[in-house]
Design a protein around this motif. Sequence first.
Motif, PDB file in Angstrom:
ATOM      1  N   LEU A 128      -4.444   1.953   5.660  1.00  0.00           N
ATOM      2  CA  LEU A 128      -3.408   2.190   6.451  1.00  0.00           C
ATOM      3  C   LEU A 128      -2.201   1.440   6.361  1.00  0.00           C
ATOM      4  CD1 LEU A 128      -3.595   2.701  10.198  1.00  0.00           C
ATOM      5  CD2 LEU A 128      -2.134   1.060   9.399  1.00  0.00           C
ATOM      6  N   ASN A 129      -1.001   1.900   5.937  1.00  0.00           N
ATOM      7  CA  ASN A 129       0.029   1.230   5.916  1.00  0.00           C
ATOM      8  C   ASN A 129       1.151   1.546   7.006  1.00  0.00           C
ATOM      9  OD1 ASN A 129      -0.758   1.646   2.841  1.00  0.00           O
ATOM     10  ND2 ASN A 129      -0.126  -0.377   3.403  1.00  0.00           N
ATOM     11  N   PHE A 130       1.747   0.669   7.381  1.00  0.00           N
ATOM     12  CA  PHE A 130       3.069   1.235   8.465  1.00  0.00           C
ATOM     13  C   PHE A 130       4.207   0.212   8.263  1.00  0.00           C
ATOM     14  CE2 PHE A 130       4.935   0.681  12.657  1.00  0.00           C
ATOM     15  CZ  PHE A 130       5.383   1.937  12.921  1.00  0.00           C
ATOM     16  N   ASN A 131       5.131   1.069   8.341  1.00  0.00           N
ATOM     17  CA  ASN A 131       6.566   0.302   8.026  1.00  0.00           C
ATOM     18  C   ASN A 131       7.564   0.690   8.934  1.00  0.00           C
ATOM     19  OD1 ASN A 131       5.722  -1.114   5.515  1.00  0.00           O
ATOM     20  ND2 ASN A 131       5.481   1.204   4.889  1.00  0.00           N
ATOM     21  N   THR A 132       8.262  -0.153   9.510  1.00  0.00           N
ATOM     22  CA  THR A 132       9.622   0.087  10.298  1.00  0.00           C
ATOM     23  C   THR A 132      10.558  -1.038  10.541  1.00  0.00           C
ATOM     24  OG1 THR A 132      10.412   1.123  12.532  1.00  0.00           O
ATOM     25  CG2 THR A 132       8.691  -0.237  12.710  1.00  0.00           C
ATOM     26  N   GLN A 133      11.416  -0.773  11.281  1.00  0.00           N
ATOM     27  CA  GLN A 133      12.271  -2.194  11.651  1.00  0.00           C
ATOM     28  C   GLN A 133      12.607  -2.458  12.890  1.00  0.00           C
ATOM     29  OE1 GLN A 133      15.503  -0.011   9.596  1.00  0.00           O
ATOM     30  NE2 GLN A 133      16.732   0.308  11.336  1.00  0.00           N
ATOM     31  N   PHE A 134      13.259  -3.438  13.128  1.00  0.00           N
ATOM     32  CA  PHE A 134      13.528  -4.195  14.599  1.00  0.00           C
ATOM     33  C   PHE A 134      14.588  -3.481  15.410  1.00  0.00           C
ATOM     34  CE2 PHE A 134      11.068  -7.770  12.527  1.00  0.00           C
ATOM     35  CZ  PHE A 134      10.295  -7.960  13.727  1.00  0.00           C
ATOM     36  N   THR A 135      15.725  -3.491  14.656  1.00  0.00           N
ATOM     37  CA  THR A 135      17.013  -3.115  15.139  1.00  0.00           C
ATOM     38  C   THR A 135      17.828  -2.065  14.454  1.00  0.00           C
ATOM     39  OG1 THR A 135      18.388  -4.711  13.914  1.00  0.00           O
ATOM     40  CG2 THR A 135      17.337  -5.519  15.965  1.00  0.00           C
ATOM     41  N   SER A 136      18.939  -1.533  14.794  1.00  0.00           N
ATOM     42  CA  SER A 136      19.596  -0.467  14.211  1.00  0.00           C
ATOM     43  C   SER A 136      20.406  -0.915  12.868  1.00  0.00           C
ATOM     44  CB  SER A 136      20.981   0.096  15.272  1.00  0.00           C
ATOM     45  OG  SER A 136      19.980   0.546  16.334  1.00  0.00           O
ATOM     46  N   GLY A 137      20.550  -0.079  12.180  1.00  0.00           N
ATOM     47  CA  GLY A 137      21.372  -0.098  10.928  1.00  0.00           C
ATOM     48  C   GLY A 137      22.461   0.623  10.935  1.00  0.00           C
ATOM     49  N   TYR A 138      23.490   0.161  10.104  1.00  0.00           N
ATOM     50  CA  TYR A 138      24.879   0.853  10.071  1.00  0.00           C
ATOM     51  C   TYR A 138      25.404   0.847   8.577  1.00  0.00           C
ATOM     52  CZ  TYR A 138      24.963  -0.158  15.102  1.00  0.00           C
ATOM     53  OH  TYR A 138      24.463  -0.389  16.345  1.00  0.00           O
ATOM     54  N   ALA A 139      26.135   1.773   8.173  1.00  0.00           N
ATOM     55  CA  ALA A 139      27.175   2.006   7.232  1.00  0.00           C
ATOM     56  C   ALA A 139      28.321   1.123   7.355  1.00  0.00           C
ATOM     57  CB  ALA A 139      27.178   3.509   6.837  1.00  0.00           C
ATOM     58  N   TYR A 140      28.270  -0.261   7.172  1.00  0.00           N
ATOM     59  CA  TYR A 140      29.540  -1.172   7.439  1.00  0.00           C
ATOM     60  C   TYR A 140      30.667  -0.376   6.507  1.00  0.00           C
ATOM     61  CZ  TYR A 140      25.897  -4.071   9.657  1.00  0.00           C
ATOM     62  OH  TYR A 140      25.041  -4.551  10.283  1.00  0.00           O
ATOM     63  N   PRO A 141      31.818  -0.621   7.276  1.00  0.00           N
ATOM     64  CA  PRO A 141      32.376  -1.270   8.295  1.00  0.00           C
ATOM     65  C   PRO A 141      32.229  -0.582   9.665  1.00  0.00           C
ATOM     66  CG  PRO A 141      34.084  -0.370   7.370  1.00  0.00           C
ATOM     67  CD  PRO A 141      33.161  -0.139   6.606  1.00  0.00           C
ATOM     68  N   ASN A 142      31.683   0.790   9.941  1.00  0.00           N
ATOM     69  CA  ASN A 142      31.350   1.680  10.808  1.00  0.00           C
ATOM     70  C   ASN A 142      30.121   1.170  11.581  1.00  0.00           C
ATOM     71  OD1 ASN A 142      30.945   3.678  12.749  1.00  0.00           O
ATOM     72  ND2 ASN A 142      31.656   5.274  11.123  1.00  0.00           N
ATOM     73  N   ASP A 144      29.922   2.044  15.013  1.00  0.00           N
ATOM     74  CA  ASP A 144      29.760   3.035  16.235  1.00  0.00           C
ATOM     75  C   ASP A 144      28.650   3.916  16.200  1.00  0.00           C
ATOM     76  OD1 ASP A 144      32.408   2.318  17.034  1.00  0.00           O
ATOM     77  OD2 ASP A 144      33.301   3.736  15.819  1.00  0.00           O
ATOM     78  N   LEU A 145      28.153   4.360  14.686  1.00  0.00           N
ATOM     79  CA  LEU A 145      26.941   5.376  14.985  1.00  0.00           C
ATOM     80  C   LEU A 145      26.104   4.698  14.020  1.00  0.00           C
ATOM     81  CD1 LEU A 145      28.537   8.702  14.749  1.00  0.00           C
ATOM     82  CD2 LEU A 145      27.429   7.936  16.690  1.00  0.00           C
ATOM     83  N   ALA A 146      25.077   4.282  14.573  1.00  0.00           N
ATOM     84  CA  ALA A 146      23.818   3.777  13.609  1.00  0.00           C
ATOM     85  C   ALA A 146      23.398   4.920  12.759  1.00  0.00           C
ATOM     86  CB  ALA A 146      22.442   3.235  14.464  1.00  0.00           C
ATOM     87  N   ILE A 147      23.022   4.532  11.467  1.00  0.00           N
ATOM     88  CA  ILE A 147      22.208   5.423  10.570  1.00  0.00           C
ATOM     89  C   ILE A 147      20.810   5.192  10.494  1.00  0.00           C
ATOM     90  CG2 ILE A 147      24.372   5.512   8.948  1.00  0.00           C
ATOM     91  CD1 ILE A 147      23.027   3.610   7.120  1.00  0.00           C
ATOM     92  N   SER A 148      20.153   4.316  11.225  1.00  0.00           N
ATOM     93  CA  SER A 148      18.930   3.919  11.476  1.00  0.00           C
ATOM     94  C   SER A 148      18.568   3.195  12.466  1.00  0.00           C
ATOM     95  CB  SER A 148      18.313   3.348  10.164  1.00  0.00           C
ATOM     96  OG  SER A 148      18.747   2.109  10.125  1.00  0.00           O
TER      97      SER A 148
END
Length: 316
Positions: A128-142, A144-148
């Motif tokens: 079993l493998n599980f992967n994710t993240q803690f917080t939102s990611g952005y296409a900086y410098p934007n 306003d809208l998270a891409i993840s």
Amino acid sequence: MKITPYLIGLLFILVIPKSNAQDVVRTTIPDTTSYWHKKNSIGLDFSQIAFINWSVGGNNSISGLLKGAFLRNYIKGNVKWKNELIVRYGVNKQEERELRKTDDAIQLNSTFGYRHDSISNWYHSAKLNFNTQFTSGYAYPNTDLAISKAFAPAYLFLGVGAEYSNKEQKLNAYFSPLTQKTTLVLDQRLADQGAFGVDKATYDEAGNLITHGKRSRTEVGILVTNQWKSEIYKNIFLDHRLSLYTDYINRFGNIDVDWQLQLDLVVNEYVKANIGTNLVYDDDIKSKKEIDGVQVTQGPKIQFKQLLGIGLSYTF
């Protein structure tokens, strides 16, 4: 009659009841056998650069990376159960620029294996493998809208196969002809966009929403993993991890690649330097680029990340 130490011991045995004597033995020789092997490691890497009247220019910046690795392994006879949790979170702050995320990962790996005898290095295994993240990611410098976001995406691999584990060579290889891969995109806005390979939302000719995008996608395919961790030179440790996956139904032979390589240089018990790289290719992940203030979705590309840090580490 002369009282000797031998006589005192004989009287002690005769006077104390047998059941009590057994209790004494049980309390003085406890059973400390444990088949669990535990290891915890936490660390903080940091870097900083500052300029004062620097003639050629430059921006002050500071970066930090908090990381942890937690192992819980069970070994008894021909049964082996390996569990590993890896977490990382890093940020960077430059002068006149917002705080930006540099690393963000939650990885859980669990492998259960059984072998027929104590000599063989081959195990019947389930992984079993599980992967994710803690917080939102952005296409900086934007910003306003998270891409993840957390659980957008998240990847779950669950399968059965064969594992080769050689303790002397510190080599581990796993092959599964039957592995289910589930991609989760629990943020509905990202799911409607069809992010990370899920089915996107459908609209009518006027642009009105008909059905929302699916928040999960399930595939079945082949998974091959390989790990080798060893001291290649005095106080220099190399950790290589490779994962290859292809789906039976959707474009069989198109391989998803996740290759992690890390070099740890041990200064002393608490200070370490490390160099790490991570190469990822997934045909379902479309790249995004900021063009004239607008996020434009492009085709899949090879993703590459490189890390260099020095910091404190504590193992217990």
